[in-house]
Design an enzyme around this catalytic site. Structure first.
Site, PDB file in Angstrom:
ATOM      1  N   CYS A   7      45.217  37.704  42.862  1.00  0.00           N
ATOM      2  CA  CYS A   7      44.384  36.691  42.201  1.00  0.00           C
ATOM      3  C   CYS A   7      43.313  37.281  41.277  1.00  0.00           C
ATOM      4  O   CYS A   7      42.895  36.649  40.321  1.00  0.00           O
ATOM      5  CB  CYS A   7      43.744  35.808  43.260  1.00  0.00           C
ATOM      6  SG  CYS A   7      44.961  35.226  44.450  1.00  0.00           S
TER       7      CYS A   7
ATOM      8  N   HIS B  67      40.417  31.634  38.402  1.00  0.00           N
ATOM      9  CA  HIS B  67      41.648  31.660  39.182  1.00  0.00           C
ATOM     10  C   HIS B  67      41.804  30.297  39.859  1.00  0.00           C
ATOM     11  O   HIS B  67      40.858  29.783  40.469  1.00  0.00           O
ATOM     12  CB  HIS B  67      41.573  32.777  40.229  1.00  0.00           C
ATOM     13  CG  HIS B  67      42.620  32.652  41.268  1.00  0.00           C
ATOM     14  ND1 HIS B  67      43.953  32.603  40.932  1.00  0.00           N
ATOM     15  CD2 HIS B  67      42.552  32.524  42.618  1.00  0.00           C
ATOM     16  CE1 HIS B  67      44.651  32.458  42.049  1.00  0.00           C
ATOM     17  NE2 HIS B  67      43.828  32.399  43.078  1.00  0.00           N
TER      18      HIS B  67
ATOM     19  N   ASN C 280      48.767  27.238  42.599  1.00  0.00           N
ATOM     20  CA  ASN C 280      48.053  28.510  42.508  1.00  0.00           C
ATOM     21  C   ASN C 280      49.104  29.565  42.129  1.00  0.00           C
ATOM     22  O   ASN C 280      49.975  29.887  42.931  1.00  0.00           O
ATOM     23  CB  ASN C 280      47.419  28.797  43.870  1.00  0.00           C
ATOM     24  CG  ASN C 280      46.811  30.185  43.989  1.00  0.00           C
ATOM     25  OD1 ASN C 280      47.132  31.085  43.221  1.00  0.00           O
ATOM     26  ND2 ASN C 280      45.945  30.362  44.970  1.00  0.00           N
TER      27      ASN C 280
END
Lengths: 72, 377
Positions: free
Chosen positions: B136, B282, B312
């Site tokens: 991430c 993110h 995500n």
């Protein structure tokens, strides 16, 4: 902050109707006490009470009273 | 040229590891996702119950995501993005002197997938190619690695590829992860510039929390772990070869360390939220981004959101979110603050002025490299 106000905050994060929680309520009996409510509780503790709540501490909570005690 | 323009300022009282580069500009971004779009409520209502999936979507802001077919890898998606970018910008391949691929889902245990991408993109031998294993936070780290590399060399152009296919790493009924992630790949072109374009960057790591997000087996540690999936203490069924995430610990990290870094970064760069046109974070989940915004006094209007449709996407989420907002639209030049945070634990922030005309809209593709197997002859 009064106990009633604290209970109201917990009802809000668990999306429960007002007055549905009391200090003796067992968390395992609440369907709304799930991983997402736990995240909301971490945020609440940080914001309102300036306390860092860990996953381990959350697991140790058995009743609503345990959460109220942590808020002290 | 080179080191003269490279300023390292890490000696201040604040402990943000801080870099400022004056000569490198971001001059193109392209992204690719697989063609298969999964609507969470359709796929998971039978698994977790309709109400629970609705609650998950409400809290995380994630309603759908794109998933790869078995044969397609993160390098395939990033390859398609890179090819698109090179064609659009009409880049001479010989001018690309470095290719950095940030991924946690490479093609092979070895070699680096960057070498495979180097071949597939037909790049010159006068080129560095290597992988970086970060998730991430990987995009902002990748920007730092590539721009520093270019600032200290004669490299004219560098390609930062960032892609992950974490949907392949989650146990199929793991409620902590299986609805969260989406697959995507991206390509970002960095070029040496004579203009005074400035990239500023700050980074941190907390290795003490390396177990917070982990796939414990599959490499050389825990190599004797059984493949059988069993019930874990958090109520999910998985094996050591599946992704494990301690959601509460990761959440605590994101609402404390991430706002702290962003606030300190803005102090260090003498900026305020008003000085930025947009914040590209993110796409961990919506609840986390709201918390970060609130703590850093950033208006949600400036916080770009793409996880509702893409989930995500790990290392790809920052460029994907930029491509989602600006792709093939001209918003002129935009000052952005980007921040990646997660597995490691690792986090960082980058501010840059980006010409939105150089950001292309997101491709959808199922294509994959058909020469990836090895002959046993």
């Amino acid at each position: 902050m009064t106990t009633q106000e604290k209970l109201a905050m917990l009802e809000e994060i668990m999306e429960l109707e007002s007055g549905s929680l009391n200090a003796g309520t067992k968390l395992e009996d609440l369907e709304e006490w799930n991983s997402m409510a736990a995240l909301a509780l971490i945020a609440l503790m940080d914001e309102e009470f300036n306390k860092i709540l860990t996953g381990k501490q959350i697991k140790e909570f058995k009743t609503v009273q345990d959460i109220l005690d942590f808020m002290e | 040229m080179g080191l003269d323009n490279f300023v390292l300022l890490s000696r201040g009282r604040r402990v943000v590891l801080y870099f400022q580069l004056l000569i490198i500009s971001k001059s193109g971004i392209a992204c690719a996702v697989p063609s298969t779009k999964e609507i969470l409520i359709e796929k998971y209502a039978d698994v977790f119950g309709e109400e629970n999936v609705k609650k998950f979507s409400k809290m995380t802001g994630i309603f759908s995501r794109y998933t790869t077919i078995q044969e397609q890898t993160a390098s395939d998606l990033s390859y398609e993005a890179a090819k698109h970018l090179i064609n659009k910008k009409n880049i001479q391949l010989a001018t690309i002197g470095a290719i950095v691929f940030v991924t946690q889902t490479p093609d092979y245990r070895l070699p680096s997938s960057a070498c495979v991408l180097h071949k597939r993109l037909n790049l010159s031998k006068d080129c560095m190619a290597f992988d970086v294993n970060l998730g991430c936070s990987g995009y902002v780290y990748g920007l730092q690695i590539l721009s520093s590399l270019m600032a200290s060399s004669n490299i004219e152009r560098g390609l930062l590829l960032a892609g992950d296919t974490l949907t392949k790493s989650c146990a199929p009924k793991d409620s902590s992860s299986c609805m969260l992630f989406g697959d995507a790949g991206s390509a970002t072109l960095l070029e040496r510039t004579d203009e005074k374009r400035c990239i500023q960057m700050g980074f941190r790591t907390d290795g003490n929390r390396f177990k917070a997000i982990i796939i414990p087996a599959g490499a050389y540690r825990n190599s004797d772990s059984p493949h059988e999936r069993v019930l874990w203490g958090d109520g999910n069924v998985r094996s050591d070869y599946d992704l494990y995430m301690n959601g509460t610990d990761v959440f605590t990290f994101t609402i404390t360390e991430v706002p702290l870094l962003i606030s300190e970064f803005m102090d260090k760069t003498n900026t305020k939220p008003d000085n930025y046109d947009s914040f590209v974070m993110h796409q961990a989940n919506l609840f986390i981004l709201k918390q970060v915004a609130k703590r850093c006094k950033i208006s949600m209007d400036k916080m770009l959101i793409s996880m509702d449709r893409y989930g995500n996407t790990s290392v790809t989420s920052i460029p994907l979110t930029m491509a989602d907002k600006y792709g093939d639209n001209n918003y002129g030049s935009s000052k952005m603050l980007m921040s990646g945070f997660g597995i490691g634990l690792s986090w960082g922030a980058v501010s840059a002025e980006v010409d939105t005309r150089d950001i292309y809209s997101i491709l959808e593709t199922d294509s994959f490299f058909k020469e990836g197997s090895v002959s046993r002859d």
